[in-house]
Design a protein around this motif. Structure first.
Motif, PDB file in Angstrom:
ATOM      1  N   PHE A  60       2.534  19.193  22.526  1.00  0.00           N
ATOM      2  CA  PHE A  60       2.871  18.930  23.922  1.00  0.00           C
ATOM      3  C   PHE A  60       4.387  18.779  24.086  1.00  0.00           C
ATOM      4  O   PHE A  60       4.973  19.329  25.025  1.00  0.00           O
ATOM      5  CB  PHE A  60       2.163  17.671  24.419  1.00  0.00           C
ATOM      6  N   SER A  61       5.007  18.062  23.172  1.00  0.00           N
ATOM      7  CA  SER A  61       6.461  17.888  23.232  1.00  0.00           C
ATOM      8  C   SER A  61       7.175  19.228  23.108  1.00  0.00           C
ATOM      9  O   SER A  61       8.127  19.517  23.833  1.00  0.00           O
ATOM     10  CB  SER A  61       6.928  16.934  22.135  1.00  0.00           C
ATOM     11  N   ALA A  62       6.698  20.060  22.172  1.00  0.00           N
ATOM     12  CA  ALA A  62       7.326  21.359  21.960  1.00  0.00           C
ATOM     13  C   ALA A  62       7.149  22.273  23.174  1.00  0.00           C
ATOM     14  O   ALA A  62       8.094  22.939  23.606  1.00  0.00           O
ATOM     15  CB  ALA A  62       6.739  22.024  20.712  1.00  0.00           C
ATOM     16  N   MET A  63       5.947  22.304  23.739  1.00  0.00           N
ATOM     17  CA  MET A  63       5.699  23.145  24.912  1.00  0.00           C
ATOM     18  C   MET A  63       6.520  22.684  26.107  1.00  0.00           C
ATOM     19  O   MET A  63       7.057  23.496  26.866  1.00  0.00           O
ATOM     20  CB  MET A  63       4.204  23.116  25.257  1.00  0.00           C
ATOM     21  N   SER A  64       6.632  21.368  26.285  1.00  0.00           N
ATOM     22  CA  SER A  64       7.404  20.833  27.408  1.00  0.00           C
ATOM     23  C   SER A  64       8.884  21.153  27.263  1.00  0.00           C
ATOM     24  O   SER A  64       9.591  21.340  28.256  1.00  0.00           O
ATOM     25  CB  SER A  64       7.196  19.315  27.503  1.00  0.00           C
ATOM     26  N   ARG A  65       9.325  21.225  26.025  1.00  0.00           N
ATOM     27  CA  ARG A  65      10.733  21.545  25.764  1.00  0.00           C
ATOM     28  C   ARG A  65      10.999  23.048  25.900  1.00  0.00           C
ATOM     29  O   ARG A  65      11.986  23.466  26.506  1.00  0.00           O
ATOM     30  CB  ARG A  65      11.099  21.074  24.355  1.00  0.00           C
ATOM     31  N   GLU A  66      10.104  23.858  25.357  1.00  0.00           N
ATOM     32  CA  GLU A  66      10.294  25.309  25.368  1.00  0.00           C
ATOM     33  C   GLU A  66       9.961  25.935  26.719  1.00  0.00           C
ATOM     34  O   GLU A  66      10.639  26.869  27.165  1.00  0.00           O
ATOM     35  CB  GLU A  66       9.412  25.952  24.288  1.00  0.00           C
ATOM     36  N   ARG A  89      -1.952  25.831  19.898  1.00  0.00           N
ATOM     37  CA  ARG A  89      -1.028  25.206  18.948  1.00  0.00           C
ATOM     38  C   ARG A  89      -1.633  23.940  18.358  1.00  0.00           C
ATOM     39  O   ARG A  89      -1.507  23.666  17.158  1.00  0.00           O
ATOM     40  CB  ARG A  89       0.295  24.883  19.629  1.00  0.00           C
ATOM     41  N   THR A  90      -2.282  23.157  19.216  1.00  0.00           N
ATOM     42  CA  THR A  90      -2.856  21.887  18.755  1.00  0.00           C
ATOM     43  C   THR A  90      -3.914  22.118  17.689  1.00  0.00           C
ATOM     44  O   THR A  90      -3.879  21.493  16.615  1.00  0.00           O
ATOM     45  CB  THR A  90      -3.475  21.127  19.942  1.00  0.00           C
ATOM     46  N   PHE A  91      -4.842  23.035  17.940  1.00  0.00           N
ATOM     47  CA  PHE A  91      -5.946  23.226  16.998  1.00  0.00           C
ATOM     48  C   PHE A  91      -5.545  24.065  15.791  1.00  0.00           C
ATOM     49  O   PHE A  91      -6.106  23.903  14.703  1.00  0.00           O
ATOM     50  CB  PHE A  91      -7.158  23.827  17.710  1.00  0.00           C
ATOM     51  N   THR A  92      -4.571  24.934  15.952  1.00  0.00           N
ATOM     52  CA  THR A  92      -4.061  25.669  14.795  1.00  0.00           C
ATOM     53  C   THR A  92      -3.401  24.702  13.815  1.00  0.00           C
ATOM     54  O   THR A  92      -3.498  24.852  12.592  1.00  0.00           O
ATOM     55  CB  THR A  92      -3.057  26.745  15.231  1.00  0.00           C
ATOM     56  N   CYS A  93      -2.751  23.692  14.351  1.00  0.00           N
ATOM     57  CA  CYS A  93      -2.125  22.649  13.525  1.00  0.00           C
ATOM     58  C   CYS A  93      -3.185  21.748  12.891  1.00  0.00           C
ATOM     59  O   CYS A  93      -3.110  21.436  11.701  1.00  0.00           O
ATOM     60  CB  CYS A  93      -1.177  21.822  14.392  1.00  0.00           C
ATOM     61  N   ALA A  94      -4.186  21.346  13.679  1.00  0.00           N
ATOM     62  CA  ALA A  94      -5.179  20.380  13.199  1.00  0.00           C
ATOM     63  C   ALA A  94      -6.249  21.006  12.329  1.00  0.00           C
ATOM     64  O   ALA A  94      -6.831  20.339  11.463  1.00  0.00           O
ATOM     65  CB  ALA A  94      -5.833  19.690  14.392  1.00  0.00           C
ATOM     66  N   SER A  95      -6.537  22.297  12.544  1.00  0.00           N
ATOM     67  CA  SER A  95      -7.588  22.986  11.788  1.00  0.00           C
ATOM     68  C   SER A  95      -7.164  24.443  11.592  1.00  0.00           C
ATOM     69  O   SER A  95      -7.566  25.324  12.348  1.00  0.00           O
ATOM     70  CB  SER A  95      -8.922  22.917  12.541  1.00  0.00           C
ATOM     71  N   PRO A  96      -6.333  24.706  10.600  1.00  0.00           N
ATOM     72  CA  PRO A  96      -5.706  26.031  10.436  1.00  0.00           C
ATOM     73  C   PRO A  96      -6.674  27.208  10.372  1.00  0.00           C
ATOM     74  O   PRO A  96      -6.287  28.339  10.657  1.00  0.00           O
ATOM     75  CB  PRO A  96      -4.939  25.885   9.117  1.00  0.00           C
TER      76      PRO A  96
END
Length: 249
Positions: A60-66, A89-96
């Motif tokens: 969320f932080s990255a999307m809000s910044r980009e 992005r969230t689920f790719t990070c949490a469950s590759p």
């Protein structure tokens, strides 16, 4: 039911009263639990809740910044694709190992669910305060850093006919505390800044943003602040003060 005379006196100078939404009128009900449940329904069963939370916050932080303001100024993105990318992005990070198809399904389900009453709850005193302001004969609106689906959320939570307008940052093209978002309703309604009051829960975005725009502001802080005369612990506390005490603007 007639309004207390002190309430009317406190709001006498204002023609417009606006509210923030998230954590002011409504609160999200454990949103990451909904992320976890939806993923489980789509066949992802190896999620660690703590890791999911970390991944969501980072994404969320990255999307809000980009892509600020839900992708409002990013050509070809749009708010729905903004949320789909955040979910991916969230689920790719949490469950590759999650598949592209699963990410798409989860994202679209979450976009739908979060526009219903399943994910939101009323903050005590919200409906009563909004109704009292309407009964006092004021223009009543919403100014919120949100995507264009906010009206759908408000309708789902029983606020469909309670506001004269709902202004989101996406529509405005700028986010609070930018003074530009506060100027729009003034221009539309032909109201001077000193005739407007904004109520919200964020010091910088709501209170300071409104004050820097020439408005009055009230803060629902939930904790002690230095703004003794303009800060209240809850909406119920604010309503009681408006009804029983003289507010020094």
């Amino acid at each position: 039911m007639s309004l207390p005379s002190q309430f009317l006196k406190n709001l006498k100078r204002f023609r417009l009263v606006t509210f923030d939404v998230t954590d002011t009128l409504l609160r999200l009900e454990n949103p990451l639990r909904q992320y976890h449940e939806t993923a489980t329904e789509c066949g992802i069963t190896d999620l660690d809740r703590n890791q999911l939370e970390r991944c969501f916050r980072q994404s969320f932080s990255a999307m809000s910044r980009e892509y600020p303001n839900f992708g409002r100024l990013s050509p070809g993105l749009g708010w729905q694709n903004w949320w789909l990318e955040l979910v991916a992005r969230t689920f790719t990070c949490a469950s590759p190992g999650v598949s592209t198809e699963q990410l798409e399904t989860i994202g679209r389900r979450l976009i739908t669910i979060f526009r219903t009453s399943k994910c939101w709850g009323h903050i005590e005193g919200a409906q009563e305060l909004v109704q009292c302001v309407r009964q006092a004969g004021k223009h009543v609106g919403v100014i919120s850093n949100f995507d264009p689906s906010l009206s759908q959320v408000l309708a789902a939570m029983g606020f469909a006919d309670k506001f004269d307008f709902v202004l989101t940052s996406y529509e405005a093209g700028v986010m609070k505390p930018d003074t530009g978002i506060f100027k729009i309703p003034l221009q539309r309604l032909n109201i001077r800044p000193e005739q407007a009051l904004h109520i919200g829960n964020k010091m910088d975005m709501d209170y300071t943003g409104a004050r820097n725009s020439g408005w009055s502001g009230l803060l629902i802080a939930g904790e002690r602040t230095d703004l003794a005369k303009h800060s209240f612990s809850s909406l119920s506390d604010l309503l009681k003060a408006l009804e029983t005490k003289e507010i020094a603007w």
